[in-house]
Scaffold this motif. Structure first.
Motif, PDB file in Angstrom:
ATOM      1  N   TRP A  93      38.564 -73.852  -9.515  1.00 50.32           N
ATOM      2  CA  TRP A  93      38.239 -72.883 -10.550  1.00 50.32           C
ATOM      3  C   TRP A  93      39.136 -71.655 -10.387  1.00 50.32           C
ATOM      4  O   TRP A  93      39.590 -71.359  -9.287  1.00 50.32           O
ATOM      5  CB  TRP A  93      36.773 -72.495 -10.423  1.00 50.32           C
ATOM      6  CG  TRP A  93      36.168 -71.882 -11.652  1.00 50.32           C
ATOM      7  CD1 TRP A  93      35.732 -70.595 -11.785  1.00 50.32           C
ATOM      8  CD2 TRP A  93      35.907 -72.514 -12.903  1.00 50.32           C
ATOM      9  NE1 TRP A  93      35.222 -70.382 -13.036  1.00 50.32           N
ATOM     10  CE2 TRP A  93      35.318 -71.551 -13.747  1.00 50.32           C
ATOM     11  CE3 TRP A  93      36.133 -73.808 -13.400  1.00 50.32           C
ATOM     12  CZ2 TRP A  93      34.949 -71.827 -15.073  1.00 50.32           C
ATOM     13  CZ3 TRP A  93      35.756 -74.087 -14.710  1.00 50.32           C
ATOM     14  CH2 TRP A  93      35.167 -73.115 -15.529  1.00 50.32           C
ATOM     15  N   PRO A  94      39.425 -70.929 -11.461  1.00 54.28           N
ATOM     16  CA  PRO A  94      40.240 -69.714 -11.332  1.00 54.28           C
ATOM     17  C   PRO A  94      39.642 -68.737 -10.315  1.00 54.28           C
ATOM     18  O   PRO A  94      38.416 -68.666 -10.142  1.00 54.28           O
ATOM     19  CB  PRO A  94      40.208 -69.115 -12.743  1.00 54.28           C
ATOM     20  CG  PRO A  94      39.968 -70.280 -13.643  1.00 54.28           C
ATOM     21  CD  PRO A  94      39.061 -71.195 -12.872  1.00 54.28           C
ATOM     22  N   ASN A  95      40.501 -68.003  -9.648  1.00 57.46           N
ATOM     23  CA  ASN A  95      40.126 -66.962  -8.688  1.00 57.46           C
ATOM     24  C   ASN A  95      39.562 -67.503  -7.379  1.00 57.46           C
ATOM     25  O   ASN A  95      38.884 -66.783  -6.639  1.00 57.46           O
ATOM     26  CB  ASN A  95      39.128 -65.961  -9.297  1.00 57.46           C
ATOM     27  CG  ASN A  95      39.668 -65.316 -10.556  1.00 57.46           C
ATOM     28  OD1 ASN A  95      40.789 -64.808 -10.563  1.00 57.46           O
ATOM     29  ND2 ASN A  95      38.901 -65.383 -11.638  1.00 57.46           N
ATOM     30  N   GLU A  96      39.868 -68.763  -7.073  1.00 56.57           N
ATOM     31  CA  GLU A  96      39.462 -69.321  -5.784  1.00 56.57           C
ATOM     32  C   GLU A  96      40.651 -69.463  -4.838  1.00 56.57           C
ATOM     33  O   GLU A  96      40.608 -70.236  -3.889  1.00 56.57           O
ATOM     34  CB  GLU A  96      38.777 -70.675  -5.994  1.00 56.57           C
ATOM     35  CG  GLU A  96      37.441 -70.556  -6.694  1.00 56.57           C
ATOM     36  CD  GLU A  96      36.680 -71.880  -6.726  1.00 56.57           C
ATOM     37  OE1 GLU A  96      35.648 -71.974  -6.042  1.00 56.57           O
ATOM     38  OE2 GLU A  96      37.120 -72.803  -7.431  1.00 56.57           O
ATOM     39  N   ASP A  97      41.695 -68.689  -5.110  1.00 57.32           N
ATOM     40  CA  ASP A  97      42.855 -68.661  -4.228  1.00 57.32           C
ATOM     41  C   ASP A  97      43.558 -67.314  -4.372  1.00 57.32           C
ATOM     42  O   ASP A  97      43.123 -66.447  -5.134  1.00 57.32           O
ATOM     43  CB  ASP A  97      43.823 -69.815  -4.538  1.00 57.32           C
ATOM     44  CG  ASP A  97      44.419 -69.752  -5.947  1.00 57.32           C
ATOM     45  OD1 ASP A  97      44.060 -68.826  -6.727  1.00 57.32           O
ATOM     46  OD2 ASP A  97      45.252 -70.609  -6.273  1.00 57.32           O
ATOM     47  N   ARG A  98      44.583 -67.101  -3.613  1.00 59.06           N
ATOM     48  CA  ARG A  98      45.439 -65.913  -3.654  1.00 59.06           C
ATOM     49  C   ARG A  98      44.702 -64.639  -3.231  1.00 59.06           C
ATOM     50  O   ARG A  98      43.710 -64.710  -2.501  1.00 59.06           O
ATOM     51  CB  ARG A  98      46.125 -65.793  -5.005  1.00 59.06           C
ATOM     52  CG  ARG A  98      47.022 -67.013  -5.293  1.00 59.06           C
ATOM     53  CD  ARG A  98      47.776 -66.889  -6.595  1.00 59.06           C
ATOM     54  NE  ARG A  98      48.611 -68.077  -6.785  1.00 59.06           N
ATOM     55  CZ  ARG A  98      49.919 -68.133  -6.511  1.00 59.06           C
ATOM     56  NH1 ARG A  98      50.541 -67.066  -6.049  1.00 59.06           N
ATOM     57  NH2 ARG A  98      50.594 -69.246  -6.710  1.00 59.06           N
ATOM     58  N   ASN A 103      38.833 -62.668  -5.088  1.00 60.27           N
ATOM     59  CA  ASN A 103      38.938 -63.727  -4.081  1.00 60.27           C
ATOM     60  C   ASN A 103      38.838 -63.165  -2.666  1.00 60.27           C
ATOM     61  O   ASN A 103      38.262 -63.804  -1.782  1.00 60.27           O
ATOM     62  CB  ASN A 103      40.231 -64.516  -4.240  1.00 60.27           C
ATOM     63  CG  ASN A 103      40.242 -65.748  -3.344  1.00 60.27           C
ATOM     64  OD1 ASN A 103      39.292 -66.534  -3.337  1.00 60.27           O
ATOM     65  ND2 ASN A 103      41.295 -65.903  -2.548  1.00 60.27           N
ATOM     66  N   ILE A 104      39.408 -61.988  -2.438  1.00 57.40           N
ATOM     67  CA  ILE A 104      39.301 -61.385  -1.103  1.00 57.40           C
ATOM     68  C   ILE A 104      37.836 -61.205  -0.727  1.00 57.40           C
ATOM     69  O   ILE A 104      37.420 -61.537   0.384  1.00 57.40           O
ATOM     70  CB  ILE A 104      40.061 -60.046  -1.054  1.00 57.40           C
ATOM     71  CG1 ILE A 104      41.577 -60.296  -1.053  1.00 57.40           C
ATOM     72  CG2 ILE A 104      39.671 -59.240   0.186  1.00 57.40           C
ATOM     73  CD1 ILE A 104      42.409 -59.041  -1.160  1.00 57.40           C
ATOM     74  N   ARG A 105      37.043 -60.689  -1.647  1.00 58.53           N
ATOM     75  CA  ARG A 105      35.614 -60.474  -1.366  1.00 58.53           C
ATOM     76  C   ARG A 105      34.898 -61.793  -1.103  1.00 58.53           C
ATOM     77  O   ARG A 105      34.184 -61.942  -0.104  1.00 58.53           O
ATOM     78  CB  ARG A 105      34.962 -59.755  -2.546  1.00 58.53           C
ATOM     79  CG  ARG A 105      33.451 -59.623  -2.424  1.00 58.53           C
ATOM     80  CD  ARG A 105      32.847 -58.854  -3.576  1.00 58.53           C
ATOM     81  NE  ARG A 105      31.387 -58.816  -3.471  1.00 58.53           N
ATOM     82  CZ  ARG A 105      30.615 -58.058  -4.244  1.00 58.53           C
ATOM     83  NH1 ARG A 105      31.161 -57.276  -5.167  1.00 58.53           N
ATOM     84  NH2 ARG A 105      29.307 -58.086  -4.093  1.00 58.53           N
ATOM     85  N   ARG A 106      35.104 -62.762  -1.983  1.00 63.53           N
ATOM     86  CA  ARG A 106      34.396 -64.042  -1.839  1.00 63.53           C
ATOM     87  C   ARG A 106      34.879 -64.813  -0.618  1.00 63.53           C
ATOM     88  O   ARG A 106      34.072 -65.407   0.115  1.00 63.53           O
ATOM     89  CB  ARG A 106      34.601 -64.886  -3.101  1.00 63.53           C
ATOM     90  CG  ARG A 106      33.867 -64.366  -4.315  1.00 63.53           C
ATOM     91  CD  ARG A 106      34.232 -65.205  -5.538  1.00 63.53           C
ATOM     92  NE  ARG A 106      33.430 -64.843  -6.709  1.00 63.53           N
ATOM     93  CZ  ARG A 106      33.655 -65.321  -7.932  1.00 63.53           C
ATOM     94  NH1 ARG A 106      34.659 -66.180  -8.136  1.00 63.53           N
ATOM     95  NH2 ARG A 106      32.890 -64.954  -8.943  1.00 63.53           N
ATOM     96  N   ALA A 107      36.195 -64.835  -0.390  1.00 61.38           N
ATOM     97  CA  ALA A 107      36.745 -65.593   0.737  1.00 61.38           C
ATOM     98  C   ALA A 107      36.273 -65.021   2.059  1.00 61.38           C
ATOM     99  O   ALA A 107      35.972 -65.772   3.003  1.00 61.38           O
ATOM    100  CB  ALA A 107      38.271 -65.593   0.665  1.00 61.38           C
TER     101      ALA A 107
END
Length: 322
Positions: A93-98, A103-107
């Protein structure tokens, strides 16, 4: 065990960093636990991982193994400076990388959950994200620091000018900025000497070399093949490309009376700006053999001979301009 400061910080880390990329795909959980326990026995307190390690998208297999090891208690988490990385895709899904703020918050939250810890000592960008401005990157990282979820920020695979750009934005924000850079650096791959190492020195980053033995080329590959060990097709291609140098290298290691793998690691420990090479053992036996690198003293003559075999670079721009 020898310890040093991580870049310009007050954080003390071992001169060897335990890489965990093999934990899961090539090393069983039981053996991974044994390797991590042995690392502490030897005084190695610096471990490196990444959310994508395990190589099954979104599963974070290696971080989960580390988390279950931490959960055993016995001071395992408290004795470990744990470094992990984000950038690679953890979903479709979009925003699950980079490196977007989202993404920083979720990762980060996902890595904390997998590793069963409430903070990450060193949180690293696994690659530069050309679509995310450093203003956004630092705002997201600063929030994680304020929340107590991360302590330090590092980079990986950044060019020298990326380090400069990141640090100047951090300076504008009056924050510490990057404290380390992970680079592909070894006797064969010496491009970081052009601009990455000078940037690390100028901005006070510790250099953490990955693939210190060039994927095994510097680990005594000719000896192993002579003993009947098989090599992958890609490794055979790389060997043929560098065969003359590898032959000279292994002969010189014989003169020194040392294992080629340990000489390769020792050479890195003698290079400026290097904090700790990442060692990535698949077995406990492989791991036990690496500590010898800390004891090898390469004099000026030995270092000069290695430079003859594997020529390096002068600092830019002198390497290619007056």
């Amino acid at each position: 065990m020898e310890y040093t400061q991580l870049g310009r910080t007050g954080l003390k880390v071992s001169r060897l960093c335990l890489g965990t990329m093999n934990f899961g795909p090539a090393t069983t959980e039981e053996d991974s636990f044994a390797i991590m326990d042995r690392a502490h026995e030897l005084g190695i307190n610096f471990f490196d991982t990444a959310n994508v390690y395990g190589w099954k998208k979104g599963e974070g297999i290696t971080e989960n193994i580390i988390g279950r090891w931490f959960a055993q208690g016995g001071g395992r988490r408290e004795k470990t400076v744990i470094a992990t990385k984000l950038y690679g895709g953890m979903g479709d899904w979009p925003n699950e990388d980079r490196l977007s703020a989202l993404n920083i918050r979720r990762a980060c939250d996902a890595s904390l959950k997998r590793m069963q810890t409430d903070y990450i000592d060193l949180y690293q960008a696994h690659h530069v994200d050309r679509n995310t401005p450093f203003e956004e990157f630092w705002e997201a990282m600063d929030i994680l620091k304020q929340q107590g979820k991360i302590l330090y920020v590092g980079s990986s695979n950044f060019a020298g000018w990326h380090i400069a750009k990141a640090q100047e934005e951090a300076r504008r924000r009056s924050t510490v900025g990057l404290v380390s850079e992970q680079s592909h650096y070894n006797l064969i791959v010496r491009a970081p000497e052009l601009e990455v190492i000078p940037a690390c020195e100028d901005y006070g980053l510790g250099l953490i070399p990955w693939s210190p033995l060039a994927g095994g080329l510097l680990g005594g590959i000719l000896r192993k093949i002579d003993k009947g060990r098989s090599a992958s097709e890609n490794m055979v291609k790389e060997l043929e490309k560098h065969r003359s140098k590898i032959e000279q290298y292994e002969a010189f290691c014989d003169e020194l009376g040392e294992d080629p793998a340990n000489v390769g690691l020792s050479w890195l420990l003698h290079q400026r700006a290097v904090t700790a090479p990442i060692i990535g053992p698949r077995t406990l036996e492989q791991f036990d053999g690496t500590v010898r690198a800390l004891e090898i003293e390469l004099d000026d003559k030995a270092l000069a001979r290695l430079d003859e075999i594997f020529p390096g670079f002068r600092t830019a721009p002198e390497e290619y301009a007056w």
